[in-house]
Design a protein around this motif. Structure first.
Motif, mmCIF file in Angstrom:
data_model
loop_
_atom_site.group_PDB
_atom_site.id
_atom_site.type_symbol
_atom_site.label_atom_id
_atom_site.label_comp_id
_atom_site.label_asym_id
_atom_site.label_seq_id
_atom_site.Cartn_x
_atom_site.Cartn_y
_atom_site.Cartn_z
ATOM 1 N N LYS A 68 0.841 -1.211 0.000
ATOM 2 C CA LYS A 68 0.000 0.000 0.000
ATOM 3 C C LYS A 68 0.870 1.253 0.000
ATOM 4 O O LYS A 68 0.619 2.202 -0.744
ATOM 5 C CB LYS A 68 -0.938 -0.019 1.212
ATOM 6 N N ARG A 69 1.910 1.255 0.813
ATOM 7 C CA ARG A 69 2.822 2.402 0.844
ATOM 8 C C ARG A 69 3.531 2.568 -0.494
ATOM 9 O O ARG A 69 3.724 3.687 -0.964
ATOM 10 C CB ARG A 69 3.838 2.245 1.981
ATOM 11 N N TYR A 70 3.918 1.464 -1.119
ATOM 12 C CA TYR A 70 4.540 1.501 -2.446
ATOM 13 C C TYR A 70 3.574 2.132 -3.453
ATOM 14 O O TYR A 70 3.957 2.999 -4.235
ATOM 15 C CB TYR A 70 4.930 0.084 -2.877
ATOM 16 N N GLN A 71 2.324 1.691 -3.445
ATOM 17 C CA GLN A 71 1.325 2.215 -4.372
ATOM 18 C C GLN A 71 1.082 3.709 -4.134
ATOM 19 O O GLN A 71 1.013 4.489 -5.093
ATOM 20 C CB GLN A 71 0.008 1.443 -4.240
ATOM 21 N N ASP A 72 0.952 4.106 -2.879
ATOM 22 C CA ASP A 72 0.726 5.515 -2.554
ATOM 23 C C ASP A 72 1.891 6.396 -3.008
ATOM 24 O O ASP A 72 1.690 7.459 -3.588
ATOM 25 C CB ASP A 72 0.515 5.705 -1.044
ATOM 26 N N PHE A 73 3.106 5.938 -2.742
ATOM 27 C CA PHE A 73 4.276 6.742 -3.099
ATOM 28 C C PHE A 73 4.465 6.783 -4.615
ATOM 29 O O PHE A 73 4.828 7.821 -5.169
ATOM 30 C CB PHE A 73 5.529 6.207 -2.397
ATOM 31 N N LEU A 77 4.557 10.200 -6.881
ATOM 32 C CA LEU A 77 5.641 10.538 -7.805
ATOM 33 C C LEU A 77 5.146 10.754 -9.236
ATOM 34 O O LEU A 77 5.804 11.428 -10.023
ATOM 35 C CB LEU A 77 6.726 9.468 -7.784
ATOM 36 N N SER A 78 3.982 10.216 -9.555
ATOM 37 C CA SER A 78 3.429 10.390 -10.901
ATOM 38 C C SER A 78 2.712 11.733 -11.077
ATOM 39 O O SER A 78 2.365 12.101 -12.190
ATOM 40 C CB SER A 78 2.465 9.247 -11.237
ATOM 41 N N GLN A 79 2.526 12.467 -9.984
ATOM 42 C CA GLN A 79 1.835 13.756 -10.030
ATOM 43 C C GLN A 79 2.754 14.832 -10.608
ATOM 44 O O GLN A 79 3.954 14.854 -10.320
ATOM 45 C CB GLN A 79 1.391 14.191 -8.624
ATOM 46 N N ASN A 80 2.168 15.741 -11.384
ATOM 47 C CA ASN A 80 2.922 16.880 -11.908
ATOM 48 C C ASN A 80 3.355 17.786 -10.765
ATOM 49 O O ASN A 80 2.585 18.020 -9.840
ATOM 50 C CB ASN A 80 2.066 17.689 -12.898
ATOM 51 N N GLY A 81 4.561 18.268 -10.847
ATOM 52 C CA GLY A 81 5.058 19.208 -9.841
ATOM 53 C C GLY A 81 5.586 18.565 -8.581
ATOM 54 O O GLY A 81 5.883 19.243 -7.612
ATOM 55 N N ILE A 82 5.705 17.245 -8.563
ATOM 56 C CA ILE A 82 6.244 16.543 -7.398
ATOM 57 C C ILE A 82 7.598 15.954 -7.775
ATOM 58 O O ILE A 82 7.754 15.323 -8.815
ATOM 59 C CB ILE A 82 5.304 15.411 -6.934
ATOM 60 N N ASN A 83 8.568 16.182 -6.926
ATOM 61 C CA ASN A 83 9.918 15.665 -7.142
ATOM 62 C C ASN A 83 10.398 14.956 -5.883
ATOM 63 O O ASN A 83 9.965 15.274 -4.781
ATOM 64 C CB ASN A 83 10.874 16.812 -7.486
ATOM 65 N N TRP A 84 11.302 14.039 -6.089
ATOM 66 C CA TRP A 84 11.873 13.303 -4.971
ATOM 67 C C TRP A 84 13.375 13.274 -5.128
ATOM 68 O O TRP A 84 13.896 12.815 -6.137
ATOM 69 C CB TRP A 84 11.318 11.881 -4.953
ATOM 70 N N ASN A 85 14.062 13.784 -4.128
ATOM 71 C CA ASN A 85 15.512 13.693 -4.085
ATOM 72 C C ASN A 85 15.818 12.367 -3.393
ATOM 73 O O ASN A 85 15.738 12.262 -2.168
ATOM 74 C CB ASN A 85 16.104 14.881 -3.316
ATOM 75 N N LYS A 86 16.130 11.369 -4.197
ATOM 76 C CA LYS A 86 16.339 10.012 -3.686
ATOM 77 C C LYS A 86 17.507 9.961 -2.693
ATOM 78 O O LYS A 86 17.424 9.297 -1.660
ATOM 79 C CB LYS A 86 16.602 9.068 -4.850
ATOM 80 N N LYS A 87 18.561 10.666 -3.006
ATOM 81 C CA LYS A 87 19.758 10.641 -2.153
ATOM 82 C C LYS A 87 19.461 11.177 -0.753
ATOM 83 O O LYS A 87 19.883 10.609 0.248
ATOM 84 C CB LYS A 87 20.882 11.445 -2.806
ATOM 85 N N VAL A 91 10.867 14.696 -0.419
ATOM 86 C CA VAL A 91 9.862 14.978 -1.436
ATOM 87 C C VAL A 91 9.596 16.472 -1.394
ATOM 88 O O VAL A 91 9.439 17.057 -0.321
ATOM 89 C CB VAL A 91 8.551 14.205 -1.154
ATOM 90 N N TYR A 92 9.535 17.086 -2.573
ATOM 91 C CA TYR A 92 9.253 18.519 -2.623
ATOM 92 C C TYR A 92 8.473 18.841 -3.880
ATOM 93 O O TYR A 92 8.347 18.027 -4.784
ATOM 94 C CB TYR A 92 10.549 19.331 -2.554
ATOM 95 N N GLY A 93 7.925 20.021 -3.902
ATOM 96 C CA GLY A 93 7.158 20.454 -5.068
ATOM 97 C C GLY A 93 5.839 21.054 -4.640
ATOM 98 O O GLY A 93 5.791 21.865 -3.725
ATOM 99 N N ASN A 94 4.777 20.642 -5.275
ATOM 100 C CA ASN A 94 3.442 21.178 -5.064
ATOM 101 C C ASN A 94 3.012 21.003 -3.600
ATOM 102 O O ASN A 94 2.487 19.968 -3.199
ATOM 103 C CB ASN A 94 2.480 20.467 -6.008
#
Length: 128
Positions: A68-73, A77-87, A91-94
């Motif tokens: 469920k957490r995998y699906q939610d995340f 991440l598929s949303q426009n304006g959302i970014n994830w700095n993996k390192k 999560v940042y953006g909208n």
């Protein structure tokens, strides 16, 4: 109170996912179901490393919760304006989307084990 499980300690989640991923790599094909003997092997190995406190019921629930957490995340991440700095696992953006839709859940941190979650849940193997 005596029936409460000890906390699901820090690296436990990482190693649990890693054990499942390693078992899947032994020859599971997309569409197949995670076999009871593989589940027993992973659960036994996990208990050997983290203690005998975790019954099958808890570990099965943990797999569902991780999926469920995998699906939610993934959805986030598929949303426009959302970014994830993996390192940095940030999560940042909208901000409005993060605050309203995800109720601030990912306002400060992403899923630190997302790569392993992808490996397990994008394998096509089903879990009962």
């Amino acid at each position: 109170m005596a029936n409460l499980l000890p906390p699901y300690i820090g690296q436990g989640e990482f190693y649990f996912l890693k054990m499942i991923a390693e078992e899947i790599e032994k020859g599971y094909k997309p569409g197949s179901t995670f076999k009871p003997e593989s589940q027993l092997y992973v659960f036994t190995k996990f208990r050997a490393a983290f203690g005998p406190f975790y019954p099958d019921r808890f570990l099965k629930y943990k797999i569902k919760q991780l999926k469920k957490r995998y699906q939610d995340f993934s959805e986030l991440l598929s949303q426009n304006g959302i970014n994830w700095n993996k390192k940095k696992n940030v999560v940042y953006g909208n901000e409005k989307l993060l605050r309203e839709t995800y109720k601030g859940r990912y306002a400060k941190a992403g899923e630190k084990n997302f790569d392993l979650m992808c490996q397990v849940f994008e394998s096509g193997v089903m879990f009962e």
